[in-house]
Design a protein around this motif. Sequence first.
Motif, PDB file in Angstrom:
ATOM      1  N   ASP A  78      41.737 -69.191 -22.293  1.00  0.00           N
ATOM      2  CA  ASP A  78      42.857 -70.108 -22.514  1.00  0.00           C
ATOM      3  C   ASP A  78      43.112 -70.957 -21.270  1.00  0.00           C
ATOM      4  N   THR A  81      40.159 -73.505 -20.734  1.00  0.00           N
ATOM      5  CA  THR A  81      40.285 -74.686 -21.589  1.00  0.00           C
ATOM      6  C   THR A  81      41.132 -75.740 -20.894  1.00  0.00           C
ATOM      7  N   LYS A  84      39.323 -77.071 -17.690  1.00  0.00           N
ATOM      8  CA  LYS A  84      38.250 -78.025 -17.973  1.00  0.00           C
ATOM      9  C   LYS A  84      38.837 -79.371 -18.375  1.00  0.00           C
ATOM     10  N   THR A  85      39.929 -79.319 -19.130  1.00  0.00           N
ATOM     11  CA  THR A  85      40.563 -80.567 -19.558  1.00  0.00           C
ATOM     12  C   THR A  85      41.078 -81.351 -18.359  1.00  0.00           C
ATOM     13  N   LYS A  88      38.200 -82.786 -16.375  1.00  0.00           N
ATOM     14  CA  LYS A  88      37.642 -83.924 -17.107  1.00  0.00           C
ATOM     15  C   LYS A  88      38.560 -85.147 -16.975  1.00  0.00           C
ATOM     16  N   LEU A 110      30.614 -78.596 -12.510  1.00  0.00           N
ATOM     17  CA  LEU A 110      31.495 -79.756 -12.731  1.00  0.00           C
ATOM     18  C   LEU A 110      32.043 -80.288 -11.402  1.00  0.00           C
TER      19      LEU A 110
END
Lengths: 447, 289
Positions: A78, A81, A84-85, A88, A110
């Motif tokens: 959780d 997520t 990563k968002t 990004k 990343l």
Amino acid sequence: MQKTLISGSFKKATVIFTTAAVASVVGFIGASAPAHAAAPVHVKVWAWYPNIKEVVAKYNATHTDIQIDWTNAGAGGDEYTKLKTCIKAKSGCPDVAMIEFQTLPTFSILNPFVDMGKYGASNADGRYAGWAWAQATSGTKVNAIPVDGGPMAMLYRKDLFAANNIKVPTTWAEYADAAAQIHKLNANQYIATYGNDPGWATGLMWQGGCLPYKYNGSTAKATVGISLNTASCKNVINYWGNLVSQGLVDSKPFFSTDAGADFDTGKYWTWVAAGWTPGYLSGVLKTTTGKWAVAPTPQWTAGADAQGDWGGSTFTVINQTKHPKEATSVAMNLYPPQKTIDAGSPWDIGLNSAFLYPLVTSVESNPAFVSHTYPVFADQKPNSIYIHVSKVLGAFQWTPFQDFIYSTLHDETAQAIAKKEAWSAVLDNVQTKVVAYATKQGFKVTP
Amino acid sequence: MKRRQVLIGWLFVLPFVLVVFFFLVLPLIYAGYLSSQADSLVGGQHFVGITNYIDTFKDPLFLEGLKRVAIYALISIPIMLSVSLASALTIDVIQTRLARVFRLIAFMPYAVPGVVAALMWGFLYSQQFGPIYWFAKKLGFRNLDMFDPNIFIYSISGIAFWAWTGYNMIVLYSALQGISREIYEAAIVDGASQKQIAFRIKIPAIRGAIVLTILFSLIGSMQLFTEPRILSRYTNAVTLGYTPNIYAFNLAFNQSQFNYSAAVSFALGLIVLVISYGFLLRNRRMADK
């Protein structure tokens, strides 16, 4: 009117208190302190450790130059997520984020990490467990600060083994014998459940000498080694598959409500699990507290000393931070090295309330930890077993797409449990699918 | 004057238009753009046209999930809506205080958030704590496991039944209230039974509402996500591509394949659109006959 008066006097009290705190700090570390104390740097932390709220409160109460703004952004996936968002989106990330060991390369590819080596992080003084430090660093880059780990050992129902005169297994061959004896005694009881947790299975494979991944993010970012269907890996999965197929090991997933209760009803006699599992068991056991004990993980070769790890986490500093130095300091000192484990200190909370297995060596070797007892294990002092595991654990590497491997391993295993696929085919299929995926992602795949 | 009216009209719908634009149209355009690109972990992002869509329709994981939600819809929708319709017709006839209480109780599950409902059903289906296993055991089904991968999809149907039957009943019941009572009186004078009134008058009259509930249930089923996602901890059933939405979620947030995930989402949207439109078209043709 009265309300204003109260808050007015409260403010005054705060001012007096702060002044006193500043004065004592000035007295302690000298003239440069007031500038820091005047405007503390705020460091945002995402983490899901149990009881971390108290650890943060402790940190904030004892630091004037840095204040932590802590958020529980969810456990594991959780949080990832969200992380990563925000990576990004290039904004919205915390300064410090908790990440599990096996997920570090997934993020490092990343490029979100600050090299904490530039801000004073090093293991020259053996501050952290060696195997963990190796996973936290990439070449000379310090990506993460190890906090807790999950060295594996076998939890077992001491009372049941003794009452039924069954030998506590020290090898996997003995474990299989015991599995048959237990199920023969009572058709509703099993030596264990194959919880189909890929992290757990990986820990068992690690212990079986299976080192399936090779990845070095700093020298060859686009090359990854995958060899999941080697003899040592298959040996472990086939062993468990054999027990499950014969009905000697159950297949209920770990951490489900039912599996938790089954550990308490005598349905499961053992659990080869991690150094943090006693914390989980303490929460779910009601009637069998004190009837459990810890023994070393059964060995593939009698008398050998092969070990594995399941889980563990680190703190990383995300490069969106405006305060890399302070963030590094938080990553290193939220759970700091401690010579004594005083009541209310970070590791007192970490060990005794949160049941973390410490990867900070001064805590790991601390007499207070070594001789600690847990209600679950009555008067046993099990930590010496885990400490030994952490000491002899070798190197282990992860891939930048560990999540894909885990979900593939989970799904293929589920197929085998449902008898739709042979257990012996599980790792072959995972290997094929993972290699195809990695190739599609642009990696050069080597064995 | 006319122009002024148009402006004022726009002003009234402006808040809605803004919300739709920023939170629906814009994200859709962005997702559409993403789905036309490829981005691997190593190497950058580049335009690939409809390659992602071709991959999607050839992807066994996507097709497997699609097949699963289709079966799920075929099993759960007829059962659920039959019960909804029967209940709506019954309370329409009874019209007592009991009917009002029943209406309220049947509607209540709709007020429970999906995540909470899923967690609650995790306990209801439990072998240790749940009443369902307890009953099954009394009846001799010792091995019933609602989390068994082979029957888990039916367990989810059960949750959907609990959550949506009452809601659909209310929709149908409201439609029934719109029918003029005089028609019933005329039918009774003509000697029609309650059964004949239900089948000859009421059901044809609320045909539009029934179509609506079927359509919404169909769309909801195709987008199945919350229950399997929440209950995945309890079962071995929920795989990477268990439903198309779960697959899209895993692709984006666990595997960082945002582009492919966008294509999968669009493909699902496209399929739902085609099915919905086909269903409506067929229904209109039938109604015209």
